[in-house]
Scaffold this motif. Structure first.
Motif, mmCIF file in Angstrom:
data_model
loop_
_atom_site.group_PDB
_atom_site.id
_atom_site.type_symbol
_atom_site.label_atom_id
_atom_site.label_comp_id
_atom_site.label_asym_id
_atom_site.label_seq_id
_atom_site.Cartn_x
_atom_site.Cartn_y
_atom_site.Cartn_z
ATOM 1 N N GLY A 215 0.669 -1.349 -0.033
ATOM 2 C CA GLY A 215 -0.155 0.185 0.098
ATOM 3 C C GLY A 215 0.798 1.144 0.125
ATOM 4 N N ASP A 216 0.316 2.329 -0.398
ATOM 5 C CA ASP A 216 0.430 4.087 -0.534
ATOM 6 C C ASP A 216 1.217 4.654 0.962
ATOM 7 O OD1 ASP A 216 1.217 3.123 -3.714
ATOM 8 O OD2 ASP A 216 -0.452 3.871 -3.596
ATOM 9 N N THR A 217 0.316 3.761 1.460
ATOM 10 C CA THR A 217 0.179 5.258 2.540
ATOM 11 C C THR A 217 0.098 4.026 4.009
ATOM 12 O OG1 THR A 217 -2.327 5.154 2.931
ATOM 13 C CG2 THR A 217 -0.982 6.869 2.777
ATOM 14 N N PRO A 218 1.204 3.080 4.194
ATOM 15 C CA PRO A 218 1.315 2.519 5.358
ATOM 16 C C PRO A 218 0.699 2.675 6.662
ATOM 17 C CG PRO A 218 3.441 1.842 4.615
ATOM 18 C CD PRO A 218 2.387 3.225 3.825
ATOM 19 N N GLU A 219 1.472 3.612 7.267
ATOM 20 C CA GLU A 219 0.975 4.434 8.410
ATOM 21 C C GLU A 219 -0.247 4.702 8.706
ATOM 22 O OE1 GLU A 219 2.195 8.483 11.062
ATOM 23 O OE2 GLU A 219 3.477 8.166 9.522
ATOM 24 N N ALA A 220 -0.839 5.464 7.614
ATOM 25 C CA ALA A 220 -2.546 5.768 7.619
ATOM 26 C C ALA A 220 -3.231 4.626 7.655
ATOM 27 C CB ALA A 220 -2.110 6.685 6.233
ATOM 28 N N ASP A 221 -2.951 3.067 6.759
ATOM 29 C CA ASP A 221 -3.426 2.568 6.765
ATOM 30 C C ASP A 221 -3.725 1.602 8.719
ATOM 31 O OD1 ASP A 221 -4.353 2.406 3.980
ATOM 32 O OD2 ASP A 221 -2.549 0.765 3.740
ATOM 33 N N ILE A 222 -2.529 1.415 8.999
ATOM 34 C CA ILE A 222 -2.420 1.283 10.150
ATOM 35 C C ILE A 222 -2.936 1.687 11.477
ATOM 36 C CG2 ILE A 222 -0.450 0.582 12.633
ATOM 37 C CD1 ILE A 222 1.967 -0.129 9.406
ATOM 38 N N ARG A 223 -2.734 2.995 11.088
ATOM 39 C CA ARG A 223 -3.644 4.058 12.543
ATOM 40 C C ARG A 223 -5.622 3.397 12.005
ATOM 41 N NH1 ARG A 223 -2.222 8.656 10.645
ATOM 42 N NH2 ARG A 223 -0.346 8.747 11.970
ATOM 43 N N MET A 224 -6.220 3.906 10.722
ATOM 44 C CA MET A 224 -7.222 2.844 10.266
ATOM 45 C C MET A 224 -7.874 1.205 11.342
ATOM 46 S SD MET A 224 -8.958 2.926 6.823
ATOM 47 C CE MET A 224 -8.218 1.946 6.268
ATOM 48 N N ALA A 225 -6.250 0.878 10.545
ATOM 49 C CA ALA A 225 -6.731 -0.351 11.349
ATOM 50 C C ALA A 225 -7.053 -0.608 12.393
ATOM 51 C CB ALA A 225 -5.248 -1.150 11.228
ATOM 52 N N ALA A 226 -5.744 0.192 13.504
ATOM 53 C CA ALA A 226 -6.402 0.272 15.554
ATOM 54 C C ALA A 226 -7.692 0.398 15.210
ATOM 55 C CB ALA A 226 -4.825 0.989 15.478
ATOM 56 N N ASP A 227 -7.975 2.099 15.157
ATOM 57 C CA ASP A 227 -9.067 2.019 14.708
ATOM 58 C C ASP A 227 -10.352 1.215 14.787
ATOM 59 O OD1 ASP A 227 -8.061 4.872 15.806
ATOM 60 O OD2 ASP A 227 -8.172 6.101 13.961
ATOM 61 N N PHE A 228 -10.304 1.075 13.762
ATOM 62 C CA PHE A 228 -11.318 -0.167 13.401
ATOM 63 C C PHE A 228 -11.078 -1.631 14.412
ATOM 64 C CE2 PHE A 228 -11.827 -4.576 11.400
ATOM 65 C CZ PHE A 228 -13.333 -4.498 10.778
ATOM 66 N N LEU A 229 -10.002 -1.715 14.797
ATOM 67 C CA LEU A 229 -10.435 -2.988 16.071
ATOM 68 C C LEU A 229 -10.834 -2.398 16.889
ATOM 69 C CD1 LEU A 229 -7.067 -4.681 14.992
ATOM 70 C CD2 LEU A 229 -9.277 -5.694 14.466
ATOM 71 N N ARG A 230 -10.432 -1.461 17.524
ATOM 72 C CA ARG A 230 -11.577 -0.585 17.963
ATOM 73 C C ARG A 230 -12.465 -0.542 18.242
ATOM 74 N NH1 ARG A 230 -7.370 3.033 18.016
ATOM 75 N NH2 ARG A 230 -5.357 2.234 18.956
ATOM 76 N N GLU A 231 -13.389 -0.452 17.453
ATOM 77 C CA GLU A 231 -14.797 0.082 17.666
ATOM 78 C C GLU A 231 -15.120 -1.116 17.226
ATOM 79 O OE1 GLU A 231 -15.467 2.648 13.705
ATOM 80 O OE2 GLU A 231 -13.804 4.156 14.455
ATOM 81 N N ARG A 232 -14.333 -2.247 16.378
ATOM 82 C CA ARG A 232 -15.527 -3.346 16.355
ATOM 83 C C ARG A 232 -15.550 -4.199 17.863
ATOM 84 N NH1 ARG A 232 -18.726 -2.577 13.787
ATOM 85 N NH2 ARG A 232 -19.317 -4.448 14.586
ATOM 86 N N LEU A 233 -14.566 -3.886 18.650
ATOM 87 C CA LEU A 233 -14.552 -4.536 20.504
ATOM 88 C C LEU A 233 -15.062 -3.505 20.801
ATOM 89 C CD1 LEU A 233 -10.457 -5.136 20.877
ATOM 90 C CD2 LEU A 233 -12.417 -6.985 19.904
ATOM 91 N N ALA A 234 -14.619 -2.772 20.461
ATOM 92 C CA ALA A 234 -15.981 -1.862 21.779
ATOM 93 C C ALA A 234 -17.782 -2.180 21.250
ATOM 94 C CB ALA A 234 -16.250 -0.179 21.127
ATOM 95 N N ALA A 235 -18.301 -2.266 19.564
ATOM 96 C CA ALA A 235 -19.927 -2.586 19.319
ATOM 97 C C ALA A 235 -19.747 -4.068 20.025
ATOM 98 C CB ALA A 235 -19.387 -2.447 17.613
ATOM 99 N N LEU A 236 -19.137 -4.921 20.034
ATOM 100 C CA LEU A 236 -19.473 -6.534 20.275
ATOM 101 C C LEU A 236 -18.705 -6.894 22.066
ATOM 102 C CD1 LEU A 236 -16.912 -8.678 18.021
ATOM 103 C CD2 LEU A 236 -19.784 -7.791 17.776
ATOM 104 N N GLY A 237 -18.876 -5.031 22.396
ATOM 105 C CA GLY A 237 -18.548 -5.597 24.097
ATOM 106 C C GLY A 237 -17.683 -6.140 24.699
ATOM 107 N N LEU A 238 -15.849 -6.049 23.632
ATOM 108 C CA LEU A 238 -15.231 -7.002 24.031
ATOM 109 C C LEU A 238 -14.289 -6.000 24.665
ATOM 110 C CD1 LEU A 238 -15.761 -9.484 21.154
ATOM 111 C CD2 LEU A 238 -16.044 -9.803 23.501
ATOM 112 N N SER A 239 -14.177 -5.333 24.800
ATOM 113 C CA SER A 239 -13.167 -4.141 24.965
ATOM 114 C C SER A 239 -12.105 -3.509 26.025
ATOM 115 C CB SER A 239 -12.573 -2.751 24.154
ATOM 116 O OG SER A 239 -14.029 -2.272 24.821
#
Length: 85
Positions: free
Chosen positions: A61-85
């Protein structure tokens, strides 16, 4: 996962799509943009008692740092939505 769950101490967080029947023919995509069923995966990890690391991995990918930041946000959001955070 249910068979080996108690041995899982770390997992890579990657995403992508299968390009053909060949298991090595895939395209890596940013987390949440591919074919991984993240809610099912995260619930299964939780069900087997996993409390280790989800290591974000982005090798292309062209923007690995941005992709990693987006991935961390994605995982936090999914974990919270599932009540697993």
């Amino acid at each position: 996962m249910h068979t080996l769950g108690k041995y899982i101490v770390h997992t890579h967080a990657k995403d992508g799509i299968q390009l053909s029947a060949d298991p090595v023919a895939y395209e890596e995509l940013p987390l949440g943009k591919g074919g991984v069923k993240w809610d099912e995966y995260l619930k299964a990890l939780h069900a087997v008692g996993f409390d280790g690391y989800l290591t974000i991995e982005r090798e292309v990918g062209d923007t690995p740092e941005a992709d990693i930041r987006m991935a961390a946000d994605f995982l936090r959001e999914r974990l919270a939505a599932l009540g697993l955070s």
